[in-house]
Design a protein around this motif. Structure first.
Motif, PDB file in Angstrom:
ATOM      1  N   LYS A  38      45.594  72.029  51.942  1.00 10.80           N
ATOM      2  CA  LYS A  38      46.854  71.698  52.611  1.00 10.80           C
ATOM      3  C   LYS A  38      47.965  72.646  52.183  1.00 10.80           C
ATOM      4  O   LYS A  38      48.773  73.085  53.007  1.00 10.80           O
ATOM      5  CB  LYS A  38      47.250  70.251  52.315  1.00 10.80           C
ATOM      6  N   SER A  39      48.009  72.965  50.895  1.00 10.62           N
ATOM      7  CA  SER A  39      49.014  73.921  50.404  1.00 10.62           C
ATOM      8  C   SER A  39      48.808  75.284  51.049  1.00 10.62           C
ATOM      9  O   SER A  39      49.776  75.931  51.474  1.00 10.62           O
ATOM     10  CB  SER A  39      48.939  74.055  48.878  1.00 10.62           C
ATOM     11  N   LEU A  40      47.567  75.731  51.129  1.00  6.97           N
ATOM     12  CA  LEU A  40      47.257  77.021  51.731  1.00  6.97           C
ATOM     13  C   LEU A  40      47.694  77.066  53.196  1.00  6.97           C
ATOM     14  O   LEU A  40      48.307  78.041  53.645  1.00  6.97           O
ATOM     15  CB  LEU A  40      45.764  77.328  51.604  1.00  6.97           C
ATOM     16  N   GLU A  41      47.419  76.017  53.928  1.00 11.13           N
ATOM     17  CA  GLU A  41      47.818  75.958  55.340  1.00 11.13           C
ATOM     18  C   GLU A  41      49.341  76.013  55.475  1.00 11.13           C
ATOM     19  O   GLU A  41      49.883  76.758  56.298  1.00 11.13           O
ATOM     20  CB  GLU A  41      47.270  74.679  55.978  1.00 11.13           C
ATOM     21  N   PHE A  42      50.043  75.252  54.657  1.00  8.51           N
ATOM     22  CA  PHE A  42      51.507  75.219  54.695  1.00  8.51           C
ATOM     23  C   PHE A  42      52.087  76.592  54.351  1.00  8.51           C
ATOM     24  O   PHE A  42      52.990  77.097  55.033  1.00  8.51           O
ATOM     25  CB  PHE A  42      52.024  74.153  53.723  1.00  8.51           C
ATOM     26  N   ILE A  43      51.570  77.206  53.279  1.00  9.00           N
ATOM     27  CA  ILE A  43      52.081  78.509  52.839  1.00  9.00           C
ATOM     28  C   ILE A  43      51.808  79.575  53.901  1.00  9.00           C
ATOM     29  O   ILE A  43      52.679  80.401  54.202  1.00  9.00           O
ATOM     30  CB  ILE A  43      51.464  78.903  51.479  1.00  9.00           C
ATOM     31  N   THR A  44      50.632  79.557  54.470  1.00 13.81           N
ATOM     32  CA  THR A  44      50.285  80.543  55.496  1.00 13.81           C
ATOM     33  C   THR A  44      51.228  80.439  56.687  1.00 13.81           C
ATOM     34  O   THR A  44      51.750  81.456  57.166  1.00 13.81           O
ATOM     35  CB  THR A  44      48.815  80.362  55.940  1.00 13.81           C
ATOM     36  N   GLN A  45      51.476  79.239  57.159  1.00 11.94           N
ATOM     37  CA  GLN A  45      52.401  79.047  58.278  1.00 11.94           C
ATOM     38  C   GLN A  45      53.814  79.485  57.895  1.00 11.94           C
ATOM     39  O   GLN A  45      54.506  80.139  58.671  1.00 11.94           O
ATOM     40  CB  GLN A  45      52.399  77.586  58.731  1.00 11.94           C
ATOM     41  N   PHE A  46      54.238  79.145  56.691  1.00 11.65           N
ATOM     42  CA  PHE A  46      55.570  79.512  56.219  1.00 11.65           C
ATOM     43  C   PHE A  46      55.747  81.030  56.199  1.00 11.65           C
ATOM     44  O   PHE A  46      56.744  81.557  56.704  1.00 11.65           O
ATOM     45  CB  PHE A  46      55.795  78.931  54.812  1.00 11.65           C
ATOM     46  N   VAL A  47      54.787  81.747  55.614  1.00 12.05           N
ATOM     47  CA  VAL A  47      54.880  83.207  55.539  1.00 12.05           C
ATOM     48  C   VAL A  47      54.912  83.814  56.940  1.00 12.05           C
ATOM     49  O   VAL A  47      55.676  84.753  57.210  1.00 12.05           O
ATOM     50  CB  VAL A  47      53.727  83.804  54.697  1.00 12.05           C
ATOM     51  N   ALA A  48      54.122  83.269  57.849  1.00  4.85           N
ATOM     52  CA  ALA A  48      54.090  83.786  59.223  1.00  4.85           C
ATOM     53  C   ALA A  48      55.432  83.607  59.932  1.00  4.85           C
ATOM     54  O   ALA A  48      55.800  84.432  60.778  1.00  4.85           O
ATOM     55  CB  ALA A  48      52.985  83.088  60.012  1.00  4.85           C
ATOM     56  N   GLU A  49      56.179  82.568  59.554  1.00  4.92           N
ATOM     57  CA  GLU A  49      57.445  82.246  60.241  1.00  4.92           C
ATOM     58  C   GLU A  49      58.689  82.771  59.531  1.00  4.92           C
ATOM     59  O   GLU A  49      59.759  82.819  60.141  1.00  4.92           O
ATOM     60  CB  GLU A  49      57.568  80.726  60.390  1.00  4.92           C
ATOM     61  N   GLN A  50      58.587  83.128  58.261  1.00  7.39           N
ATOM     62  CA  GLN A  50      59.766  83.504  57.469  1.00  7.39           C
ATOM     63  C   GLN A  50      59.705  84.971  57.045  1.00  7.39           C
ATOM     64  O   GLN A  50      58.972  85.317  56.120  1.00  7.39           O
ATOM     65  CB  GLN A  50      59.865  82.624  56.217  1.00  7.39           C
ATOM     66  N   PRO A  51      60.498  85.833  57.680  1.00  3.83           N
ATOM     67  CA  PRO A  51      60.487  87.249  57.289  1.00  3.83           C
ATOM     68  C   PRO A  51      60.838  87.462  55.809  1.00  3.83           C
ATOM     69  O   PRO A  51      60.323  88.367  55.180  1.00  3.83           O
ATOM     70  CB  PRO A  51      61.540  87.892  58.188  1.00  3.83           C
ATOM     71  N   ARG A  52      61.720  86.618  55.255  1.00  2.81           N
ATOM     72  CA  ARG A  52      62.078  86.723  53.833  1.00  2.81           C
ATOM     73  C   ARG A  52      61.423  85.568  53.070  1.00  2.81           C
ATOM     74  O   ARG A  52      62.087  84.767  52.423  1.00  2.81           O
ATOM     75  CB  ARG A  52      63.597  86.743  53.666  1.00  2.81           C
ATOM     76  N   TYR A  53      60.121  85.515  53.168  1.00  2.00           N
ATOM     77  CA  TYR A  53      59.320  84.413  52.613  1.00  2.00           C
ATOM     78  C   TYR A  53      59.467  84.261  51.096  1.00  2.00           C
ATOM     79  O   TYR A  53      59.227  83.202  50.559  1.00  2.00           O
ATOM     80  CB  TYR A  53      57.849  84.609  52.975  1.00  2.00           C
ATOM     81  N   TRP A  54      59.844  85.313  50.396  1.00  2.00           N
ATOM     82  CA  TRP A  54      59.950  85.303  48.924  1.00  2.00           C
ATOM     83  C   TRP A  54      61.374  85.074  48.425  1.00  2.00           C
ATOM     84  O   TRP A  54      61.580  84.806  47.245  1.00  2.00           O
ATOM     85  CB  TRP A  54      59.463  86.644  48.367  1.00  2.00           C
ATOM     86  N   ALA A  55      62.374  85.177  49.283  1.00  2.00           N
ATOM     87  CA  ALA A  55      63.768  85.251  48.843  1.00  2.00           C
ATOM     88  C   ALA A  55      64.356  83.889  48.492  1.00  2.00           C
ATOM     89  O   ALA A  55      64.187  82.916  49.225  1.00  2.00           O
ATOM     90  CB  ALA A  55      64.612  85.911  49.930  1.00  2.00           C
ATOM     91  N   ARG A  56      65.067  83.850  47.373  1.00  2.00           N
ATOM     92  CA  ARG A  56      65.715  82.604  46.936  1.00  2.00           C
ATOM     93  C   ARG A  56      66.749  82.121  47.947  1.00  2.00           C
ATOM     94  O   ARG A  56      67.047  80.939  48.001  1.00  2.00           O
ATOM     95  CB  ARG A  56      66.388  82.812  45.588  1.00  2.00           C
ATOM     96  N   ASP A  57      67.289  83.038  48.741  1.00  2.00           N
ATOM     97  CA  ASP A  57      68.276  82.620  49.742  1.00  2.00           C
ATOM     98  C   ASP A  57      67.627  82.045  51.003  1.00  2.00           C
ATOM     99  O   ASP A  57      68.313  81.638  51.925  1.00  2.00           O
ATOM    100  CB  ASP A  57      69.261  83.744  50.083  1.00  2.00           C
ATOM    101  N   THR A  58      66.310  81.967  51.032  1.00  2.00           N
ATOM    102  CA  THR A  58      65.610  81.208  52.068  1.00  2.00           C
ATOM    103  C   THR A  58      65.590  79.776  51.540  1.00  2.00           C
ATOM    104  O   THR A  58      64.700  79.381  50.783  1.00  2.00           O
ATOM    105  CB  THR A  58      64.191  81.768  52.309  1.00  2.00           C
TER     106      THR A  58
END
Length: 179
Positions: free
Chosen positions: A23-43
Motif C-alpha cells: 500500500k505504501s509503494l502504491e501511494f508513493i508511486t502515485q505521489f511521485v507521478a503527480e508531484q514534480p517536486r516530490y522531494w521538496a519540504r515545500d510540497t
C-alpha cells in the motif's frame, strides 16, 4: 535530484514484503507521478524522505536512534535536500550525519523498503506525510557519534529492537535483515 521518471523506475523494482508495504509503494508511486517536486519540504501535503537501514556485516545488529522530536526509536534518515543527486545519496548523507559512520556500503543498490507515515502539525508546518524511501547499508565499524537530533543512538540486536519498539515499519526491516 533525480527525475520523476528515474524515481518511478526505481519504485517499479520494489517487491513489497507485506500488504502494508504494498500500500505504501502504491501511494508513493502515485505521489511521485503527480508531484514534480516530490522531494521538496515545500510540497506541504507530503514529500519523499530518505532513510538508511544500517546493519553490521554479520547482520546481527542494526543502528537505531531515539528521535528527539518524534520521541520514538527509528532508523537514521530525514529530508531530501535540493542538492542531493539521488535518493540513495540523500539516504547516505542522512546516515553519516546522524551516526558518524563514514564507511557505509550499499548492501543492495535498489530501494530496500518503503513506508508512509504521518508527521504531526508543528508551529511552522501543517500535518503532512513522509513518504520514506529506505536503502540498506553495511557498516565496516561500530563507532557511533550521536547528532543533536537524537536522544540516544546505538547498535541493537533483533531481540533488543523488538523490546523497545512496536513500530511496524522498523520491525519489518528487522525481519528482512537481522538473524
Amino acid at each position: 535530484m533525480e527525475s520523476q521518471e528515474t524515481v518511478l523506475q526505481h519504485l517499479s523494482k520494489v517487491t513489497p514484503s507485506c500488504e502494508e508495504e504494498a500500500k505504501s509503494l502504491e501511494f508513493i508511486t502515485q505521489f511521485v507521478a503527480e508531484q514534480p517536486r516530490y522531494w521538496a519540504r515545500d510540497t506541504l501535503v507530503g514529500h519523499l524522505t530518505a532513510s538508511a537501514w544500517i546493519t553490521n556485516a554479520e547482520q546481527t545488529k542494526a543502528v537505531l536512534l531515539h528521535h528527539k522530536k518524534l520521541d520514538i526509536w527509528v532508523q537514521p534518515g530525514g529530508h531530501v535536500d535540493d542538492s542531493d543527486e539521488s535518493l540513495a545519496q540523500a539516504s547516505l548523507r542522512e546516515a553519516q550525519e546522524e551516526t558518524g559512520l563514514a564507511n557505509l556500503t550499499l548492501k543492495q543498490t535498489e530501494i530496500f523498503d518503503v513506508d508512509v507515515h504521518a508527521i504531526p502539525e508543528r508551529k511552522s508546518e501543517p500535518k503532512h506525510n513522509h513518504l520514506d524511501i529506505r536503502y540498506w547499508f553495511i557498516a565496516d565499524n561500530e563507532t557511533l557519534t550521536i547528532s543533536e537530533e537524537s536522544n540516544e543512538l546505538k547498535w541493537m540486536s533483533r531481540a533488543e529492537i523488538e523490546m523497545i519498539t512496536q513500530e511496524e515499519s522498523v520491525l519489518r526491516m528487522v525481519r528482512k535483515t537481522l538473524l
